[in-house]
Design a protein around this motif. Structure first.
Motif, PDB file in Angstrom:
ATOM      1  N   THR A  35       0.824  -1.214   0.000  1.00 21.37           N
ATOM      2  CA  THR A  35       0.000   0.000   0.000  1.00 21.37           C
ATOM      3  C   THR A  35       0.854   1.258   0.000  1.00 21.37           C
ATOM      4  O   THR A  35       0.400   2.325   0.422  1.00 21.37           O
ATOM      5  N   ALA A  36       2.070   1.142  -0.499  1.00 24.09           N
ATOM      6  CA  ALA A  36       2.960   2.297  -0.692  1.00 24.09           C
ATOM      7  C   ALA A  36       3.146   3.096   0.599  1.00 24.09           C
ATOM      8  O   ALA A  36       3.060   4.322   0.607  1.00 24.09           O
ATOM      9  N   ARG A  37       3.419   2.383   1.684  1.00 27.47           N
ATOM     10  CA  ARG A  37       3.656   3.010   2.979  1.00 27.47           C
ATOM     11  C   ARG A  37       5.066   2.679   3.470  1.00 27.47           C
ATOM     12  O   ARG A  37       5.649   1.670   3.063  1.00 27.47           O
ATOM     13  N   ASN A  38       5.563   3.512   4.350  1.00 26.27           N
ATOM     14  CA  ASN A  38       6.827   3.213   4.998  1.00 26.27           C
ATOM     15  C   ASN A  38       6.648   1.946   5.832  1.00 26.27           C
ATOM     16  O   ASN A  38       5.723   1.869   6.657  1.00 26.27           O
ATOM     17  N   GLN A  39       7.522   0.955   5.650  1.00 29.34           N
ATOM     18  CA  GLN A  39       7.330  -0.319   6.332  1.00 29.34           C
ATOM     19  C   GLN A  39       7.506  -0.233   7.840  1.00 29.34           C
ATOM     20  O   GLN A  39       6.973  -1.058   8.577  1.00 29.34           O
ATOM     21  N   ASP A  40       8.231   0.762   8.323  1.00 29.11           N
ATOM     22  CA  ASP A  40       8.450   0.907   9.756  1.00 29.11           C
ATOM     23  C   ASP A  40       7.388   1.753  10.440  1.00 29.11           C
ATOM     24  O   ASP A  40       7.060   1.525  11.607  1.00 29.11           O
ATOM     25  N   THR A  41       6.838   2.748   9.739  1.00 31.95           N
ATOM     26  CA  THR A  41       5.915   3.694  10.362  1.00 31.95           C
ATOM     27  C   THR A  41       4.465   3.563   9.893  1.00 31.95           C
ATOM     28  O   THR A  41       3.553   3.992  10.604  1.00 31.95           O
ATOM     29  N   GLY A  42       4.243   3.013   8.719  1.00 30.80           N
ATOM     30  CA  GLY A  42       2.894   2.932   8.170  1.00 30.80           C
ATOM     31  C   GLY A  42       2.410   4.204   7.510  1.00 30.80           C
ATOM     32  O   GLY A  42       1.287   4.268   7.028  1.00 30.80           O
ATOM     33  N   ILE A  43       3.252   5.225   7.448  1.00 32.40           N
ATOM     34  CA  ILE A  43       2.869   6.492   6.826  1.00 32.40           C
ATOM     35  C   ILE A  43       2.975   6.364   5.310  1.00 32.40           C
ATOM     36  O   ILE A  43       3.966   5.834   4.796  1.00 32.40           O
ATOM     37  N   PRO A  44       1.957   6.816   4.553  1.00 33.45           N
ATOM     38  CA  PRO A  44       2.053   6.764   3.091  1.00 33.45           C
ATOM     39  C   PRO A  44       3.317   7.448   2.586  1.00 33.45           C
ATOM     40  O   PRO A  44       3.684   8.528   3.059  1.00 33.45           O
ATOM     41  N   ASP A  45       3.979   6.787   1.644  1.00 34.95           N
ATOM     42  CA  ASP A  45       5.255   7.268   1.116  1.00 34.95           C
ATOM     43  C   ASP A  45       5.083   7.628  -0.361  1.00 34.95           C
ATOM     44  O   ASP A  45       4.984   6.734  -1.207  1.00 34.95           O
ATOM     45  N   PRO A  46       5.033   8.917  -0.687  1.00 27.67           N
ATOM     46  CA  PRO A  46       4.815   9.316  -2.087  1.00 27.67           C
ATOM     47  C   PRO A  46       5.933   8.878  -3.018  1.00 27.67           C
ATOM     48  O   PRO A  46       5.740   8.832  -4.239  1.00 27.67           O
ATOM     49  N   ASP A  47       7.087   8.532  -2.464  1.00 25.88           N
ATOM     50  CA  ASP A  47       8.214   8.094  -3.292  1.00 25.88           C
ATOM     51  C   ASP A  47       8.260   6.579  -3.469  1.00 25.88           C
ATOM     52  O   ASP A  47       9.143   6.059  -4.163  1.00 25.88           O
ATOM     53  N   SER A  48       7.318   5.870  -2.856  1.00 36.55           N
ATOM     54  CA  SER A  48       7.321   4.415  -2.954  1.00 36.55           C
ATOM     55  C   SER A  48       7.027   3.969  -4.383  1.00 36.55           C
ATOM     56  O   SER A  48       6.188   4.547  -5.076  1.00 36.55           O
ATOM     57  N   THR A  49       7.719   2.923  -4.801  1.00 33.18           N
ATOM     58  CA  THR A  49       7.490   2.360  -6.138  1.00 33.18           C
ATOM     59  C   THR A  49       6.768   1.021  -6.072  1.00 33.18           C
ATOM     60  O   THR A  49       6.639   0.328  -7.083  1.00 33.18           O
ATOM     61  N   SER A  50       6.292   0.634  -4.878  1.00 28.20           N
ATOM     62  CA  SER A  50       5.581  -0.640  -4.732  1.00 28.20           C
ATOM     63  C   SER A  50       4.149  -0.382  -4.290  1.00 28.20           C
ATOM     64  O   SER A  50       3.901   0.334  -3.332  1.00 28.20           O
ATOM     65  N   GLY A  51       3.208  -0.961  -4.992  1.00 32.87           N
ATOM     66  CA  GLY A  51       1.812  -0.880  -4.614  1.00 32.87           C
ATOM     67  C   GLY A  51       1.240   0.520  -4.698  1.00 32.87           C
ATOM     68  O   GLY A  51       1.829   1.435  -5.252  1.00 32.87           O
ATOM     69  N   ARG A  52       0.033   0.670  -4.133  1.00 31.86           N
ATOM     70  CA  ARG A  52      -0.573   1.986  -3.971  1.00 31.86           C
ATOM     71  C   ARG A  52      -1.497   1.945  -2.766  1.00 31.86           C
ATOM     72  O   ARG A  52      -1.986   0.888  -2.372  1.00 31.86           O
ATOM     73  N   THR A  53      -1.752   3.112  -2.209  1.00 31.74           N
ATOM     74  CA  THR A  53      -2.408   3.169  -0.898  1.00 31.74           C
ATOM     75  C   THR A  53      -3.809   2.573  -0.885  1.00 31.74           C
ATOM     76  O   THR A  53      -4.237   2.044   0.129  1.00 31.74           O
ATOM     77  N   GLY A  54      -4.530   2.659  -1.987  1.00 32.93           N
ATOM     78  CA  GLY A  54      -5.927   2.225  -1.965  1.00 32.93           C
ATOM     79  C   GLY A  54      -6.200   0.917  -2.658  1.00 32.93           C
ATOM     80  O   GLY A  54      -7.344   0.660  -3.038  1.00 32.93           O
ATOM     81  N   ASN A  55      -5.178   0.061  -2.826  1.00 29.11           N
ATOM     82  CA  ASN A  55      -5.476  -1.176  -3.561  1.00 29.11           C
ATOM     83  C   ASN A  55      -6.306  -2.143  -2.712  1.00 29.11           C
ATOM     84  O   ASN A  55      -6.222  -2.167  -1.493  1.00 29.11           O
ATOM     85  N   TRP A  56      -7.101  -2.948  -3.386  1.00 25.74           N
ATOM     86  CA  TRP A  56      -8.061  -3.817  -2.703  1.00 25.74           C
ATOM     87  C   TRP A  56      -7.382  -4.860  -1.827  1.00 25.74           C
ATOM     88  O   TRP A  56      -7.821  -5.116  -0.706  1.00 25.74           O
ATOM     89  N   LEU A  57      -6.315  -5.475  -2.318  1.00 29.15           N
ATOM     90  CA  LEU A  57      -5.637  -6.497  -1.519  1.00 29.15           C
ATOM     91  C   LEU A  57      -5.067  -5.904  -0.235  1.00 29.15           C
ATOM     92  O   LEU A  57      -5.081  -6.545   0.810  1.00 29.15           O
ATOM     93  N   GLY A  58      -4.573  -4.675  -0.322  1.00 29.24           N
ATOM     94  CA  GLY A  58      -4.093  -4.006   0.878  1.00 29.24           C
ATOM     95  C   GLY A  58      -5.210  -3.780   1.875  1.00 29.24           C
ATOM     96  O   GLY A  58      -5.045  -4.001   3.084  1.00 29.24           O
ATOM     97  N   ALA A  59      -6.376  -3.342   1.384  1.00 30.72           N
ATOM     98  CA  ALA A  59      -7.528  -3.140   2.263  1.00 30.72           C
ATOM     99  C   ALA A  59      -7.948  -4.455   2.910  1.00 30.72           C
ATOM    100  O   ALA A  59      -8.266  -4.508   4.110  1.00 30.72           O
ATOM    101  N   MET A  60      -7.945  -5.532   2.141  1.00 32.84           N
ATOM    102  CA  MET A  60      -8.313  -6.840   2.681  1.00 32.84           C
ATOM    103  C   MET A  60      -7.333  -7.283   3.764  1.00 32.84           C
ATOM    104  O   MET A  60      -7.721  -7.867   4.779  1.00 32.84           O
TER     105      MET A  60
END
Length: 218
Positions: A35-60
């Protein structure tokens, strides 16, 4: 370290040649990655190149995390009453968020729709021989936005008639907000553990068997 603190913080500890992890922390880190978040903090990371914040699998995945939290914990200081939810998703949101009852029920309905059959409809028709409960009947409109929107319940409840679905009677859920909500629940658990206000609902042996994993260190 007590077992609650271990569960909330145990991440890749080497114990006698084996890596031991809490499935909660392991799951959080995996969910943050997709979900394009910092793995340590959970804060959305605009520079992330993996996933995206609102994807369905992440929500699940965040829904499964809530399920685990509601199965494991309650807030010692939160008032008890006859209206305590019976399912673990609503319990987690009741104890560890500020959401109102109807919103908690709607998110449980979305969890059922997503995880049972990857649907955006919940007709509450899986309880054999029982009438649907209106507060769990929803058709969902999900989207992804960093700041606009949370969960929006329709002014007029959808009655479960397929042909009557409109944007006006749909339940709108911002999936990035939902991820933020679960991250806030996790932060609340850490704070309550520090204040000794978190109560474990399972026997310790079962808790450790279900929610810790170990494997040989490489």
């Amino acid at each position: 370290m007590n077992c609650i603190k271990e569960h909330l913080t145990y991440d890749r500890v080497n114990v006698n040649g084996k890596i031991v992890e809490s499935t909660l922390v392991h799951g959080l880190r995996n969910t943050r990655l997709i979900t394009a978040r910092n793995q340590d903090t959970g804060i959305p990371d605009p520079d992330s190149t993996s996933g995206r914040t609102g994807n369905w699998l992440g929500a699940m995945s965040y829904m499964a995390i809530l399920d685990q939290i509601g199965t494991c914990y309650k807030h010692k200081a939160k008032a008890q009453g006859i209206n305590l939810p019976t399912n673990s998703i609503e319990k987690a949101l009741f104890y560890f968020s500020d959401l109102e009852d109807d919103s908690r029920k709607a998110l449980y309905a979305l969890r059922c729709a997503f995880l049972h059959d990857l649907s955006l409809l919940n007709l509450d028709d899986m309880r054999k021989g029982k009438p649907p409960r209106q507060k769990y009947v929803h058709h969902f409109l999900v989207y992804d936005h960093p700041t606009e929107g949370t969960i929006e319940l329709p002014a007029n409840e959808w009655q479960g008639v397929i042909a009557d679905r409109t944007n006006d009677n749909g339940t709108k859920v911002n999936l990035e907000w939902f991820g933020n909500l679960v991250e806030d629940v996790y932060k609340k658990l850490l704070s309550l553990e520090e204040d000794n206000l978190l109560e474990l609902l399972l026997e310790e042996a079962q808790f450790k068997a279900r929610y810790f994993i170990s494997y040989p260190a490489q």
